[in-house]
Design an enzyme around this catalytic site. Structure first.
Site, mmCIF file in Angstrom:
data_model
loop_
_atom_site.group_PDB
_atom_site.id
_atom_site.type_symbol
_atom_site.label_atom_id
_atom_site.label_comp_id
_atom_site.label_asym_id
_atom_site.label_seq_id
_atom_site.Cartn_x
_atom_site.Cartn_y
_atom_site.Cartn_z
ATOM 1 N N GLU A 174 9.146 -3.586 13.923
ATOM 2 C CA GLU A 174 8.845 -2.596 12.890
ATOM 3 C C GLU A 174 7.473 -1.980 13.166
ATOM 4 O OE1 GLU A 174 9.147 -2.075 8.076
ATOM 5 O OE2 GLU A 174 8.283 -3.938 8.837
ATOM 6 N N GLU B 161 -4.977 -4.083 -1.795
ATOM 7 C CA GLU B 161 -6.405 -3.770 -1.790
ATOM 8 C C GLU B 161 -6.697 -2.437 -1.104
ATOM 9 O OE1 GLU B 161 -5.849 -7.148 1.311
ATOM 10 O OE2 GLU B 161 -4.819 -6.314 -0.431
ATOM 11 N N LYS C 75 -0.755 -7.571 -8.848
ATOM 12 C CA LYS C 75 -1.752 -7.594 -7.790
ATOM 13 C C LYS C 75 -1.430 -6.458 -6.831
ATOM 14 C CE LYS C 75 -2.942 -8.449 -4.139
ATOM 15 N NZ LYS C 75 -3.570 -7.551 -3.109
ATOM 16 N N PHE D 117 0.810 -1.225 0.000
ATOM 17 C CA PHE D 117 0.000 0.000 0.000
ATOM 18 C C PHE D 117 0.835 1.262 0.000
ATOM 19 C CE2 PHE D 117 0.898 -0.349 4.556
ATOM 20 C CZ PHE D 117 1.126 0.985 4.919
ATOM 21 N N CYS E 208 9.888 1.037 4.033
ATOM 22 C CA CYS E 208 10.842 0.058 4.542
ATOM 23 C C CYS E 208 12.241 0.623 4.685
ATOM 24 C CB CYS E 208 10.860 -1.177 3.648
ATOM 25 S SG CYS E 208 11.482 -0.870 1.987
ATOM 26 N N SER F 211 5.300 -7.089 4.287
ATOM 27 C CA SER F 211 5.821 -7.458 5.600
ATOM 28 C C SER F 211 6.632 -8.748 5.510
ATOM 29 C CB SER F 211 4.669 -7.651 6.588
ATOM 30 O OG SER F 211 3.928 -8.817 6.267
#
Length: 491
Positions: free
Chosen positions: A382, A182, A179, A155, A287, A232
């Protein structure tokens, strides 16, 4: 410039063989982090629709893979121009769904354009070679497309992360299945439309919306040869194992807990801005964000500059929102746990006010925690937000020991004016990307992006020169056309 939120709800369908197709397996709403407004709905494809899409991609790739690279590059050049023409529109769109500021949305897209320009340069690089290895005997290698590849993107960078792999794979002759998250599907619609407008043949770009069922169907499809993933560490492991158990290539980038080692002799003009912007940029949701500051010796004069810079940011203008309310609530709770564990809050983002008219958004200001214990949650987990934890160290050896102890390995930076110290950190830090007076040490093309340890599963990197072996097959040809009079064992 403030981000423009779409006034009408957008329908995000699935881009299959050059057309937008409504998914028949349900739908999910898309909410803007800025104000909690419903801005879109994705339609989930059924297993049959995923199968149809990938079969169409495989059929289209057969001709595309035979198309000369220079002709493929013409399409990508058109795409580059269209991206630049639509730069502001895409930046507003991706910011409204991801919570970024407009300028961050624009910068992320420009990084994607940089990768696209590297892909355009492939036509001028050595993608093969032929050498006479013995008299009359020639060895040759050629790069050939894999076929259909898939990429699963997060995202936090709706345009930049997919743009790491879209142009390179299309240039190399692969068909691309995407993909998107969402949570941030709107950008995928614009990118797919622009690729079609640029002249990309139908079937070569496929966008499949949805969640885990879509991901599983893509990975399991026999025509998909390689999987790229960014997200992740927990999900990266799952994707990597599922793909490799099927004998497929997988390169899965996971989480991070990035450190900055700060020593007293650091350049004061670079320190306050560099460290502050590292943990507050993209509201800490990247990240490569710094999340632990390893403060060696008396560096309070530098920390004061970091506080001043971070405190000057304005929510909704120079710092964006948190992706969901649940994530914002988690961050607030994590700050409370750190405080209860003995951390001192130097800058408290919980007190920051939401921008006018956006009170329903997911807002958290920059937060600086001091006196954090090395093994605590704030120092090892994190959090993925605009929070930096200061761990006090007696010397650089102690700082490096702490940095080496964390399971991740994405980035480590050092702020120092000593070349010798900088070189020591570059050698001893357990990270794939190192910065010197750079808070976000993202390599520029053609240098490749990639961490180590639990930040990456698979071999190679996802961009730059080092990605080419992952996204292609190397064919080797040995030939001899006539008998040599003075032959030896090699001929």
């Amino acid at each position: 410039m403030q981000t423009r939120i779409p006034r009408e709800k957008l329908i995000c369908d699935n881009f299959i063989n050059g057309s937008w197709v409504k998914g028949s397996a349900g739908h999910t709403d898309v909410v803007s982090p800025y104000n909690g407004q419903l801005i879109g709905t994705i339609t989930h494809p059924s297993a049959q629709q995923v199968d149809d899409a990938i079969k169409a991609a495989a059929a289209a790739q057969k001709d595309w893979g035979k198309t000369p690279l220079k002709e493929r590059a013409k399409v990508l050049f058109n795409f580059r121009n269209l991206l630049l023409e639509n730069l502001d529109e895409i930046a507003h769109l991706k910011s409204s769904e991801s919570g970024k500021t407009f300028e961050e949305g624009k910068a992320g897209l420009m990084k994607g354009v940089e990768v696209l320009e590297f892909a355009l340069s492939l036509q001028n690089l050595d993608l093969g070679g032929k050498v006479e290895v013995s008299r009359g005997v020639f060895c040759e290698y050629r790069r050939e497309a894999l076929g259909v590849i898939a990429n699963i993107t997060p995202f936090n960078f709706p345009a930049m992360v997919p743009m790491w792999t879209i142009p390179i794979n299309l240039a190399l002759g692969n068909a691309y299945v995407w993909k998107p998250s969402e949570k941030t599907p709107l950008t995928s619609m614009k990118i797919a439309d622009l690729l079609k407008k640029a002249g990309l043949p139908d079937g070569l770009m496929t966008v499949l919306q949805g969640g885990a069922p879509t991901v599983d169907a893509i990975i399991d499809h026999p025509s998909v040869k390689a999987i790229g993933f960014v997200g992740s560490t927990k999900i990266a492991k799952i994707v990597y194992q599922r793909a490799t158990n099927l004998g497929k290539r997988a390169l899965c980038l996971g989480g991070a807990k990035n450190h900055i080692i700060l020593v007293p002799d650091a350049n004061p003009d670079l320190t306050g801005i560099g460290i502050s912007d590292s943990f507050t940029g993209c509201a800490g949701q990247r990240c490569m964000a710094a999340s632990v500051l390893l403060a060696v010796g008396n560096v309070d004069h530098h920390i004061e500059k970091i506080i001043q810079r971070a405190a000057s940011l304005k929510l909704g203008e120079t710092m964006g929102a948190i992706i969901t309310k649940a994530q914002k609530d988690f961050l607030v709770t994590a700050i409370g746990r750190a405080e209860a564990g003995g951390a001192k809050v130097l800058l408290d983002g919980r007190k920051a006010k939401a921008p006018a008219g956006m009170e329903e958004g997911n807002w958290l200001g920059p937060t600086i925690l001091d006196m954090v214990k090395a093994g605590s949650e704030a120092a090892t987990y994190e959090l993925f937000g605009p929070i930096i934890s200061i761990v006090r160290c007696n010397d650089v050896s102690e700082a490096l020991k702490i940095e080496n102890s964390v399971e991740y390995g994405n980035a480590c930076s050092v702020f120092t004016s000593s070349g010798g110290l900088a070189e020591r950190v570059a050698k001893e830090a357990a990270a794939g990307m190192i910065g010197v007076h750079v808070g976000v040490p993202v390599p520029r093309e053609p240098f490749s992006f990639g961490g180590i340890n639990a930040s990456k599963f698979g071999s190679g990197d996802i961009t730059g020169h080092h990605c080419l072996d992952f996204w292609t097959d190397m064919k080797k040809i040995t030939s001899k056309w006539e008998k040599q009079n003075d032959s030896n064992w090699m001929s």
